[in-house]
Design a protein around this motif. Structure first.
Motif, mmCIF file in Angstrom:
data_model
loop_
_atom_site.group_PDB
_atom_site.id
_atom_site.type_symbol
_atom_site.label_atom_id
_atom_site.label_comp_id
_atom_site.label_asym_id
_atom_site.label_seq_id
_atom_site.Cartn_x
_atom_site.Cartn_y
_atom_site.Cartn_z
ATOM 1 N N THR A 164 0.770 -1.207 -0.059
ATOM 2 C CA THR A 164 -0.102 -0.208 0.043
ATOM 3 C C THR A 164 0.919 1.335 -0.134
ATOM 4 O O THR A 164 0.657 1.940 -0.839
ATOM 5 C CB THR A 164 -0.834 0.060 1.269
ATOM 6 O OG1 THR A 164 -1.871 -1.078 0.959
ATOM 7 C CG2 THR A 164 -1.607 1.353 1.190
ATOM 8 N N LYS A 167 2.685 1.419 -3.583
ATOM 9 C CA LYS A 167 1.784 1.779 -4.766
ATOM 10 C C LYS A 167 1.222 3.141 -4.897
ATOM 11 O O LYS A 167 -0.005 3.255 -4.127
ATOM 12 C CB LYS A 167 0.911 0.702 -5.041
ATOM 13 C CG LYS A 167 1.721 -0.729 -5.310
ATOM 14 C CD LYS A 167 2.413 -0.468 -6.488
ATOM 15 C CE LYS A 167 3.172 -1.731 -6.725
ATOM 16 N NZ LYS A 167 3.961 -1.964 -8.028
ATOM 17 N N GLU A 169 -0.735 5.719 -7.167
ATOM 18 C CA GLU A 169 -0.928 5.961 -8.521
ATOM 19 C C GLU A 169 -1.951 7.202 -8.738
ATOM 20 O O GLU A 169 -2.435 7.692 -7.909
ATOM 21 C CB GLU A 169 -2.052 4.609 -8.756
ATOM 22 C CG GLU A 169 -1.651 3.373 -8.445
ATOM 23 C CD GLU A 169 -2.646 2.098 -8.965
ATOM 24 O OE1 GLU A 169 -3.781 2.493 -9.026
ATOM 25 O OE2 GLU A 169 -2.068 1.097 -8.849
ATOM 26 N N ASN A 171 -4.795 9.580 -10.234
ATOM 27 C CA ASN A 171 -6.169 9.572 -10.763
ATOM 28 C C ASN A 171 -6.093 10.443 -12.103
ATOM 29 O O ASN A 171 -5.105 10.642 -12.743
ATOM 30 C CB ASN A 171 -6.859 9.973 -9.648
ATOM 31 C CG ASN A 171 -6.748 11.500 -9.382
ATOM 32 O OD1 ASN A 171 -6.000 12.276 -9.920
ATOM 33 N ND2 ASN A 171 -7.404 11.877 -8.266
ATOM 34 N N LYS A 177 -2.533 8.949 -5.436
ATOM 35 C CA LYS A 177 -3.222 8.520 -4.289
ATOM 36 C C LYS A 177 -2.660 7.045 -4.156
ATOM 37 O O LYS A 177 -2.196 6.461 -4.715
ATOM 38 C CB LYS A 177 -4.802 8.363 -4.682
ATOM 39 C CG LYS A 177 -5.045 7.389 -5.885
ATOM 40 C CD LYS A 177 -6.554 7.251 -6.259
ATOM 41 C CE LYS A 177 -6.627 6.465 -7.335
ATOM 42 N NZ LYS A 177 -8.143 6.037 -7.560
ATOM 43 N N ARG A 178 -3.029 6.549 -2.945
ATOM 44 C CA ARG A 178 -2.694 5.393 -2.306
ATOM 45 C C ARG A 178 -3.650 4.275 -2.944
ATOM 46 O O ARG A 178 -4.785 4.577 -2.620
ATOM 47 C CB ARG A 178 -2.604 5.321 -0.724
ATOM 48 C CG ARG A 178 -1.487 5.979 -0.159
ATOM 49 C CD ARG A 178 -1.566 6.146 1.240
ATOM 50 N NE ARG A 178 -0.813 4.882 1.777
ATOM 51 C CZ ARG A 178 -1.067 4.468 2.966
ATOM 52 N NH1 ARG A 178 -2.209 4.810 3.630
ATOM 53 N NH2 ARG A 178 -0.504 3.351 3.454
ATOM 54 N N ARG A 179 -2.977 3.313 -3.366
ATOM 55 C CA ARG A 179 -3.896 2.106 -3.489
ATOM 56 C C ARG A 179 -3.927 1.156 -2.479
ATOM 57 O O ARG A 179 -2.702 0.768 -1.991
ATOM 58 C CB ARG A 179 -3.604 1.268 -4.904
ATOM 59 C CG ARG A 179 -4.305 0.017 -4.932
ATOM 60 C CD ARG A 179 -3.753 -0.853 -6.160
ATOM 61 N NE ARG A 179 -4.261 -0.311 -7.553
ATOM 62 C CZ ARG A 179 -5.436 -0.745 -8.043
ATOM 63 N NH1 ARG A 179 -6.103 -1.612 -7.326
ATOM 64 N NH2 ARG A 179 -6.112 -0.183 -8.943
ATOM 65 N N THR A 180 -5.055 0.900 -1.681
ATOM 66 C CA THR A 180 -4.929 0.006 -0.551
ATOM 67 C C THR A 180 -5.174 -1.568 -0.985
ATOM 68 O O THR A 180 -5.807 -1.608 -1.842
ATOM 69 C CB THR A 180 -6.110 0.256 0.363
ATOM 70 O OG1 THR A 180 -7.557 0.361 0.015
ATOM 71 C CG2 THR A 180 -5.623 1.871 1.003
ATOM 72 N N PHE A 181 -4.560 -2.481 -0.352
ATOM 73 C CA PHE A 181 -4.630 -3.687 -0.328
ATOM 74 C C PHE A 181 -4.961 -4.458 0.764
ATOM 75 O O PHE A 181 -4.413 -4.162 1.866
ATOM 76 C CB PHE A 181 -3.077 -4.295 -0.611
ATOM 77 C CG PHE A 181 -2.727 -3.796 -2.286
ATOM 78 C CD1 PHE A 181 -3.051 -4.385 -3.191
ATOM 79 C CD2 PHE A 181 -2.098 -2.420 -2.203
ATOM 80 C CE1 PHE A 181 -2.480 -4.140 -4.574
ATOM 81 C CE2 PHE A 181 -1.558 -2.159 -3.428
ATOM 82 C CZ PHE A 181 -1.669 -2.821 -4.620
ATOM 83 N N GLN A 209 3.612 -4.828 -11.560
ATOM 84 C CA GLN A 209 2.155 -4.541 -11.566
ATOM 85 C C GLN A 209 1.611 -4.441 -12.903
ATOM 86 O O GLN A 209 2.053 -3.838 -13.996
ATOM 87 C CB GLN A 209 1.869 -3.151 -10.967
ATOM 88 C CG GLN A 209 0.354 -2.719 -10.946
ATOM 89 C CD GLN A 209 0.144 -1.569 -9.909
ATOM 90 O OE1 GLN A 209 -0.958 -1.314 -9.524
ATOM 91 N NE2 GLN A 209 1.407 -0.563 -9.830
ATOM 92 N N LYS A 250 -6.703 -7.773 -9.037
ATOM 93 C CA LYS A 250 -7.298 -6.445 -9.062
ATOM 94 C C LYS A 250 -8.933 -6.557 -9.272
ATOM 95 O O LYS A 250 -9.584 -5.600 -8.615
ATOM 96 C CB LYS A 250 -6.669 -5.441 -9.900
ATOM 97 C CG LYS A 250 -5.251 -5.097 -9.615
ATOM 98 C CD LYS A 250 -4.676 -3.993 -10.509
ATOM 99 C CE LYS A 250 -3.310 -3.415 -9.991
ATOM 100 N NZ LYS A 250 -2.597 -2.322 -11.080
ATOM 101 N N LYS A 253 -10.228 -8.787 -6.070
ATOM 102 C CA LYS A 253 -9.662 -8.370 -4.758
ATOM 103 C C LYS A 253 -9.109 -9.396 -4.056
ATOM 104 O O LYS A 253 -9.222 -9.343 -2.802
ATOM 105 C CB LYS A 253 -10.470 -7.534 -3.893
ATOM 106 C CG LYS A 253 -11.192 -6.299 -4.799
ATOM 107 C CD LYS A 253 -10.166 -5.310 -5.448
ATOM 108 C CE LYS A 253 -11.006 -4.176 -6.203
ATOM 109 N NZ LYS A 253 -9.931 -3.087 -6.569
#
Length: 260
Positions: A164, A167, A169, A171, A177-181, A209, A250, A253
């Motif tokens: 998290t 990564k 990314e 927008n 922004k943070r991509r949460t996992f 990725q 992705k 999820k």
């Protein structure tokens, strides 16, 4: 004991060597803050065996300081990697500390000094779940787990948080922004338990990725107590094909694992 190369070198590399028979795991790349965050619901008070924390309470029976549950968050924000040795054992009630025998106290002091157990490191009087023994925290960590599922829960949380953090990314407006996992489930990580017993390196740093998934390579690199030697081995095998991969889909999820 060990020479610390640099925590920044290992921030997104995680070495794991599982010693299931003695109920401990040797790691490099996982810090106390990540441990505490992943197991926040299980953390009790902690008796400090080696430390430099200046906000502990003093226990007259053991002549050691301890951190009540409500101050664990403050301890987790400390730069404990600068302490040198950072060692503790959790406990439920202060009364349990007062009931420790001289022999039991000697065993605890030995744990903090030698980072090895003389007898079982789990005490009925303390009802401890963990014994946390670190040198330059995040570089050389040895943790005993009463319930080994706690280790897999911690690892799944720490790895997902590292991914998290890594990564960022953009927008549509070009703002990062943070991509949460989600945390990696215990049953997924249990699939590589045999590899962990040999010693593995999980590299979030080398994660690949695509539009559909994220792949984290895993190499079996062997049993190391000196983390400089372990890092040198990673620099050799990191160019080779991975032995397994943690894969995040992705679309669904979900996490999966593939042996190669």
């Amino acid at each position: 004991m060990v020479v610390k190369k640099s925590n920044s070198n290992m921030r997104n590399l995680v070495y794991v060597h599982l010693n299931e028979s003695n109920q401990y795991v040797l790691t490099c790349g996982i810090e106390f803050s990540e441990f505490a965050q992943s197991l926040s619901g299980l953390m009790n008070q902690v008796l400090l065996l080696k430390h430099q924390f200046d906000d502990g309470d003093f226990n007259m029976h053991t002549l050691l300081e301890y951190v009540p549950n409500e101050r664990i968050g403050k301890l987790a924000k400390e730069n404990v990697d600068t302490y040198g040795d950072f060692c503790w054992i959790d406990f439920e009630e202060v009364e349990g500390l007062d009931e420790l025998t001289n022999q039991e106290l000697a065993e605890l002091l030995y744990l903090g000094h030698r980072k090895e157990h003389l007898k079982t490191p789990f005490y009925q009087k303390l009802r401890n779940r963990f014994v946390y023994l670190a040198h330059d925290d995040g570089w050389w960590n040895k943790v005993y787990y009463r319930n080994m599922k706690d280790f897999y829960r911690m690892l799944g949380g720490a790895l997902s948080e590292k991914l998290t953090d890594k990564k960022l990314e953009k927008n549509l407006l070009g703002i990062k922004k943070r991509r949460t996992f989600p945390n990696i489930p215990i049953d997924i990580l249990l699939n590589i338990k045999t590899m962990m017993k040999e010693g593995i390196l999980i590299s979030v740093k080398d994660a690949a990725q695509s539009r559909l998934r994220v792949e984290i390579p895993i190499w079996v690199i062997g049993d190391f107590s000196n983390m400089d030697d372990m890092y040198e081995e990673y620099e050799k095998v990191g160019q080779d094909k991975a032995d397994a991969k943690l894969v995040f889909d992705k679309k669904t999820k979900e996490w999966k694992i593939y042996s190669i």
